[in-house]
Motif scaffolding. Structure first.
Motif, short mmCIF file in Angstrom:
data_model
loop_
_atom_site.label_atom_id
_atom_site.label_comp_id
_atom_site.label_asym_id
_atom_site.label_seq_id
_atom_site.Cartn_x
_atom_site.Cartn_y
_atom_site.Cartn_z
N SER A 164 0.83 -1.20 0.00
CA SER A 164 0.00 0.00 0.00
C SER A 164 0.87 1.25 0.00
O SER A 164 0.58 2.23 -0.71
CB SER A 164 -0.91 -0.03 1.23
N ARG A 181 2.86 14.95 -13.02
CA ARG A 181 1.77 15.70 -13.70
C ARG A 181 1.79 17.16 -13.28
O ARG A 181 1.61 18.06 -14.12
CB ARG A 181 0.42 15.07 -13.36
N ARG A 236 1.70 6.77 -6.78
CA ARG A 236 0.66 7.77 -7.08
C ARG A 236 1.19 9.18 -6.83
O ARG A 236 0.94 10.10 -7.60
CB ARG A 236 -0.59 7.51 -6.24
N HIS A 237 1.93 9.32 -5.70
CA HIS A 237 2.49 10.63 -5.37
C HIS A 237 3.49 11.06 -6.45
O HIS A 237 3.49 12.23 -6.87
CB HIS A 237 3.17 10.58 -4.00
N GLU A 239 3.58 10.05 -9.58
CA GLU A 239 2.83 10.36 -10.80
C GLU A 239 2.18 11.73 -10.69
O GLU A 239 2.21 12.53 -11.65
CB GLU A 239 1.76 9.28 -11.05
N ALA A 240 1.59 12.03 -9.53
CA ALA A 240 0.96 13.34 -9.32
C ALA A 240 2.00 14.44 -9.38
O ALA A 240 1.75 15.53 -9.93
CB ALA A 240 0.23 13.35 -7.97
N GLU A 270 2.32 1.76 -3.42
CA GLU A 270 1.31 2.32 -4.32
C GLU A 270 1.13 3.81 -4.07
O GLU A 270 1.02 4.60 -5.02
CB GLU A 270 -0.03 1.59 -4.12
N SER A 271 1.09 4.19 -2.79
CA SER A 271 0.95 5.62 -2.45
C SER A 271 2.13 6.42 -2.99
O SER A 271 1.94 7.53 -3.52
CB SER A 271 0.88 5.80 -0.93
#
Length: 144
Positions: A102, A116, A109-110, A112-113, A105-106
């Motif tokens: 988990s 972006r 995502r962080h 990727e964010a 994954e966080s």
């Protein structure tokens, strides 16, 4: 006088013999009675020794039984604790693995964010620079 003395002596001798025989009889009866008491005491003592040995054996057997029961219970407790520790360790490892997954994954995502956001910021900066150029051209046109 001699015959009287002889008769007295003979009578006393007879009384002494009877008294002695009576005394010997009482002594023999006392010995028999003492022997009976000693025999009864010996029988009672043997009976008490046997009772004591039986009680002692019973106590030892009872102690052994309790000791064996306690040992068995202890072994079962150790087995139960071992099983519980194994189960808890497995659950902890599974939870740890889930938490790590988990967390990864966080992080992804962080990241990727963040990428972006940097791209959007770069696009925003490029758009602002383009606007600045546009404004600069517009100001230049107005100045001409």
């Amino acid at each position: 006088c001699g015959a009287t003395r002889q008769a007295i002596w003979s009578s006393e001798k007879s009384n002494l013999a009877a008294s002695y025989a009576e005394s010997v009889g009482r002594h023999e009866e006392n010995v028999r009675h003492a022997t009976e008491i000693a025999a009864a005491s010996e029988i009672a003592l043997k009976r008490r020794e046997e009772e004591h040995e039986a009680r002692l054996k019973s106590l030892v057997d009872d102690h052994r039984l309790r000791l064996n029961e306690a040992s068995t219970q202890h072994e079962q407790t150790v087995e139960t604790l071992g099983s519980s520790i194994t189960a808890l360790t497995a659950a902890h490892e599974a939870q740890r693995s889930d938490m790590l997954a988990s967390h990864k994954e966080s992080i992804l995502r962080h990241e990727e964010a963040t990428i972006r956001a940097k791209e959007e910021a770069a696009a925003g900066v490029a758009a602002l620079q383009a606007k600045e150029k546009e404004h600069a051209k517009a100001i230049q046109k107005l100045s001409d």
